[in-house]
Design a protein around this motif. Structure first.
Motif, PDB file in Angstrom:
ATOM      1  N   PRO A 173       0.839  -1.211   0.000  1.00  0.00           N
ATOM      2  CA  PRO A 173       0.000   0.000   0.000  1.00  0.00           C
ATOM      3  C   PRO A 173       0.867   1.252   0.000  1.00  0.00           C
ATOM      4  CG  PRO A 173      -0.848  -1.607   1.557  1.00  0.00           C
ATOM      5  CD  PRO A 173       0.478  -2.135   1.092  1.00  0.00           C
ATOM      6  N   GLY A 174       0.351   2.329  -0.587  1.00  0.00           N
ATOM      7  CA  GLY A 174       1.120   3.563  -0.691  1.00  0.00           C
ATOM      8  C   GLY A 174       1.634   4.075   0.643  1.00  0.00           C
ATOM      9  N   LYS A 175       0.908   3.838   1.735  1.00  0.00           N
ATOM     10  CA  LYS A 175       1.314   4.339   3.052  1.00  0.00           C
ATOM     11  C   LYS A 175       2.579   3.668   3.559  1.00  0.00           C
ATOM     12  CE  LYS A 175      -1.797   1.129   5.496  1.00  0.00           C
ATOM     13  NZ  LYS A 175      -0.744   0.287   6.045  1.00  0.00           N
ATOM     14  N   ASP A 176       2.977   2.527   2.927  1.00  0.00           N
ATOM     15  CA  ASP A 176       4.179   1.815   3.360  1.00  0.00           C
ATOM     16  C   ASP A 176       5.442   2.302   2.656  1.00  0.00           C
ATOM     17  OD1 ASP A 176       2.616   0.315   5.015  1.00  0.00           O
ATOM     18  OD2 ASP A 176       2.536  -1.447   3.713  1.00  0.00           O
ATOM     19  N   ALA A 234      -6.035  -1.049  -2.240  1.00  0.00           N
ATOM     20  CA  ALA A 234      -7.165  -0.914  -1.317  1.00  0.00           C
ATOM     21  C   ALA A 234      -6.791  -1.287   0.109  1.00  0.00           C
ATOM     22  CB  ALA A 234      -8.321  -1.795  -1.791  1.00  0.00           C
ATOM     23  N   GLY A 235      -5.529  -1.640   0.310  1.00  0.00           N
ATOM     24  CA  GLY A 235      -5.053  -1.935   1.661  1.00  0.00           C
ATOM     25  C   GLY A 235      -5.312  -3.349   2.140  1.00  0.00           C
ATOM     26  N   ILE A 236      -5.588  -4.265   1.199  1.00  0.00           N
ATOM     27  CA  ILE A 236      -5.954  -5.621   1.592  1.00  0.00           C
ATOM     28  C   ILE A 236      -4.738  -6.480   1.929  1.00  0.00           C
ATOM     29  CG2 ILE A 236      -7.039  -7.762   0.750  1.00  0.00           C
ATOM     30  CD1 ILE A 236      -8.975  -6.054  -0.823  1.00  0.00           C
ATOM     31  N   GLY A 237      -3.600  -6.212   1.318  1.00  0.00           N
ATOM     32  CA  GLY A 237      -2.430  -7.034   1.583  1.00  0.00           C
ATOM     33  C   GLY A 237      -1.253  -6.576   0.744  1.00  0.00           C
ATOM     34  N   ARG A 251      -0.164   2.393 -12.594  1.00  0.00           N
ATOM     35  CA  ARG A 251      -0.590   3.727 -13.043  1.00  0.00           C
ATOM     36  C   ARG A 251      -1.840   4.206 -12.322  1.00  0.00           C
ATOM     37  NH1 ARG A 251      -0.365   2.815 -19.501  1.00  0.00           N
ATOM     38  NH2 ARG A 251      -1.698   1.095 -18.789  1.00  0.00           N
ATOM     39  N   SER A 252      -2.736   3.278 -11.993  1.00  0.00           N
ATOM     40  CA  SER A 252      -4.016   3.684 -11.412  1.00  0.00           C
ATOM     41  C   SER A 252      -4.236   3.100 -10.020  1.00  0.00           C
ATOM     42  CB  SER A 252      -5.166   3.248 -12.339  1.00  0.00           C
ATOM     43  OG  SER A 252      -5.178   1.839 -12.488  1.00  0.00           O
ATOM     44  N   ALA A 253      -3.147   2.756  -9.340  1.00  0.00           N
ATOM     45  CA  ALA A 253      -3.270   2.189  -7.999  1.00  0.00           C
ATOM     46  C   ALA A 253      -2.347   2.932  -7.039  1.00  0.00           C
ATOM     47  CB  ALA A 253      -2.920   0.707  -8.013  1.00  0.00           C
ATOM     48  N   THR A 254      -2.848   3.202  -5.846  1.00  0.00           N
ATOM     49  CA  THR A 254      -2.046   3.892  -4.831  1.00  0.00           C
ATOM     50  C   THR A 254      -1.219   2.858  -4.088  1.00  0.00           C
ATOM     51  OG1 THR A 254      -3.850   5.476  -4.587  1.00  0.00           O
ATOM     52  CG2 THR A 254      -2.134   5.498  -2.894  1.00  0.00           C
TER      53      THR A 254
END
Length: 304
Positions: A173-176, A234-237, A251-254
């Motif tokens: 995920p982008g937050k990581d 989406a933060g699932i894994g 391109r279209s995923a955070t």
């Protein structure tokens, strides 16, 4: 002397492959009644039923199964006659049937097709995208001329030519972004998103992450790399993808992309074809085109 036609043999093989009159007729570009009539005429000539016809299912008889083996040998030999002629002319022209695995096709196929059509004006390229096991089967049966797969396939009847290696990268995920990259032991305890059963990339990822598939654990399967990356966004894994997929799928995923510490997981992409293929020399030329096509696709601006 029996009197049946090559066309009837092709109809029979299509019927055996699809186990359905409608689908076989579509594959042969004829009407279902016409195909059924040709099969019945073939059975009459042979003096034995090829299919057991039920209300909802059609299956080969024991005789049909034995007959199918020889028919596929005959059809493969007939198809290779054209290859012999092309090889004698020492030119690449006419139909070329290429198979390719789904974890390569979306990222390399446009460049491969573009380069081949630019270099070989008379080439009529037919593409089949599916999993490795099916490609190997169709190749050995003569329904494909060559295939682009992850090596090795270890099939004695096939030639394998390694083209290039590529690393796998970690998608989080982008937050990581900026967090330390987990090692293999840590990965085995994380929520790992994988391609569904049958994809060789799934087995390669499981092997690197040292996941024991016999031990119950929380895994999630997806039908494509695109699905996996979107689920990560989406933060699932987390998931692993080949580096050639990064530019397209992120391109279209955070999400954030990170390289693993050595030894990095990787795979070898190559081409395979029948050792008996008369087009072996021409296919070797094509393999060089595929190799060059990978230059701008693999390592597209990944983090160092």
């Amino acid at each position: 002397m029996m009197n049946f036609t090559l066309r009837q043999l092709r109809y029979f093989e299509a019927m055996a492959r699809h186990n359905h009159f409608g689908r076989a007729a579509d594959a042969c570009s004829i009407s279902q009644p016409a195909l059924s009539t040709q099969i019945k005429e073939l059975e009459k000539e042979l003096g034995s039923d090829l299919f057991e016809r039920g209300a909802r299912q059609v299956r080969l008889t024991n005789f049909g199964e034995a007959f199918l083996v020889r028919v596929r040998e005959i059809l493969r030999s007939v198809d290779e006659l054209g290859d012999v002629a092309r090889a004698a002319r020492n030119q690449l022209a006419g139909r070329l049937r290429i198979g390719i695995i789904p974890t390569v096709a979306p990222y390399m196929l446009p460049r491969i097709i573009g380069n081949l059509t630019r270099l070989y004006d008379g080439l009529d390229i037919h593409v089949r995208e599916t999993q490795t096991a099916k490609l190997v089967q169709e190749l050995t049966e003569g329904r494909l001329d060559t295939a682009i797969v992850a090596l090795p396939v270890s099939e004695p009847s096939l030639t394998e030519v390694a083209l290039f290696n590529e690393d796998f990268v970690l998608v989080r995920p982008g937050k990581d972004e900026g967090k330390p990259v987990p090692n293999r032991d840590m990965l085995s305890e994380m929520r790992l998103l994988l391609l569904e059963e049958g994809h060789c990339f799934r087995e390669q990822a499981l092997s690197f992450c040292k996941v024991n598939t016999e031990r119950p654990r929380e895994l999630m399967d997806g039908s494509s790399l695109s699905t996996l990356v979107q689920m990560v966004g989406a933060g699932i894994g987390i998931t692993l993808i080949p580096e050639m997929a990064v530019a397209v799928e992120t391109r279209s995923a955070t999400v954030s992309i990170a390289r693993f510490n050595a030894p990095q997981p990787s795979r070898t992409i190559g081409m395979i074809w029948r050792k008996t293929s008369p087009l072996a020399e021409q296919l070797l030329q094509i393999s060089e085109v595929v190799r060059q096509s990978a230059v701008d696709v693999v390592r597209p601006g990944l983090p160092a």
